[in-house]
Design an enzyme around this catalytic site. Sequence first.
Site: not given
Length: 592
Positions: A134, A178, A194, A255, A273, A324, A326
């Site tokens: 990114r 990333t 991850g 992340w 999460n 999930d 996040d």
Amino acid sequence: MNKFMLAVTASLVATTALADGHGTGVTEEMLANDAASTGDVLTNGMGRHLQRYSPLDTLNRDNIKNLVPAWAFSLGGEKQRGQETQPIVHDGVMYITGSYSRMYAIDVKTGEELWQYDARLPEGILPCCDVVNRGAAIYGDNIYFGTLDARIVALNAKTGDTVWNKKIANYKAGYSYTAAPLIVNGLVVTGNSGGEFGIIGEVQARDAETGELVWTRPVIEGHMGTLNGEESTMTGTLNATWPGDMWKTGGGATWLGGSYDIDTDTLVFGAGNPAPWNSWLRDAGEPKDDNSGDNLYAASRIGIDPANGEIKWHFQTTPREGWDYDGVNEVVAYTDRAGNKRFATADRNGFFYVLDREDGAFVSATPFVKDISWADGIDDTGRPIFNEANRPGNPAGAADGKKGEIVFASPSFLGGKNWMPMAYSQRTGNFYVPSNEWGMDIWNEPITYKKGAAYLGAGFTIKPNYEDHIGSLKAIDPDTGDIKWEFKNDAPLWGGVMTTAGGLVFTGTPEGKFIAFDDETGEELWSFQTGSGIVGQPITWEQDGEQYVTIISGWGGAVPLWGGEVAKKVNYLNQGGTLWTFRLPEQLASNN
């Protein structure tokens, strides 16, 4: 995928066009002034507050029709996949990252490649959601970026030579990286990826010159931070909100990177999460009077002292997380119409939050997508009002103990908004939020942790909520939560947004259109077909009296990999890898 990984070799393409006199020397003062400086773009977010707003108004609603391509740059080869980068521009050079952990330096006037760096990726890396990157960070004479094998690399910005290369974490355990790094006061600050592998989310700060660790801050309670190589303080209180040893593999990946609020001298990172997805295994399936199943600090925004890595405050958007959702989405610092210093974040759970910048305290929350099913709202303290019937069932209660009750939950686990950054306009005072209207069938399954293996304990199928659209770009008034206008798109939106003082809002679509909207009405004023889906982040800058706009095109990301029925809906879209730069010719700037 691993065959492609084996094909990636370390290479440094010799420069043939690097002009004399290109020196970087980027300072902390320059980074702090990036949002106001129009001749370059030095930070991810066009300012470390992440507003993605440009004060340039040469290009405006009257002359946007005259915007034309200046040059295009192909990333080349077969390494296409998702291209999610935001370019950095400084001293006549544009720096971009590409899929499979590549870095390019490009002459901004001609579009010619100056140098290219390809990371040597080992076999067995475990990126969950495509081989994306990114963006980069620039400071001093170096350009910095992370790699899919969970490393952070410093390159000489002039030559592309490696200055240092450091390990963030062990890729064999499921870690990767990333996001664009963040530079604050000579520190390179990174998170990690991850979360689907039972890793531990962490924020690290390194000396920008040497790459040596200065401090670390895990974001799951029970883990110890470090400062100058020594243990510092524990994150939270051991077993306060996690049962047994579940905290040891508790997830919370950081992340998406972070932002920096210079007014309060605070780093703000989001935690992903909790692991595993199956909330019943984390003692989060049922409500508790003492909130002991909240699983801190997963699904939270966390304020951190950049000097030592100590946590200043936290705000958990989804305690007892089980879908999930996040908590990593970007936190944008702004000042509201009444002069209050605020943070805003549009969470995966479907709610748009406003927090106080001084201490992260809850101010307000309003839904920004329709059909939210997991909660009936947010109470006065900022805590969700859970719809307990919409939590995936406990497999232990099933007749065979293998699959809990299936529920249809909205939004889907890819979120009302995922990673794609929203933008704030200082001109209108509104936020422009790329969102998606989708839900999912989701169920829980038994799972045990195994290093380097997926650690979900859940199954799912994503489905569109409406026949006529999934993607939705919304103009949101943060003071009221009112949606001022909406642009609907057939495919899910997965690219970033940018606003300008010229009254424009830019974003792109998976169908390949790069679009400029009127910031007040949402009218589509201009578009350009880029040839592949846009999942990248636009920028603008001024050069030789002309305004330029750049976007990368290259379809990919999480939707084709995880999108269920939605993935089938967009499987006709072509991959690509082209950087498009547009200009408003000076002689047409006043041509209405």
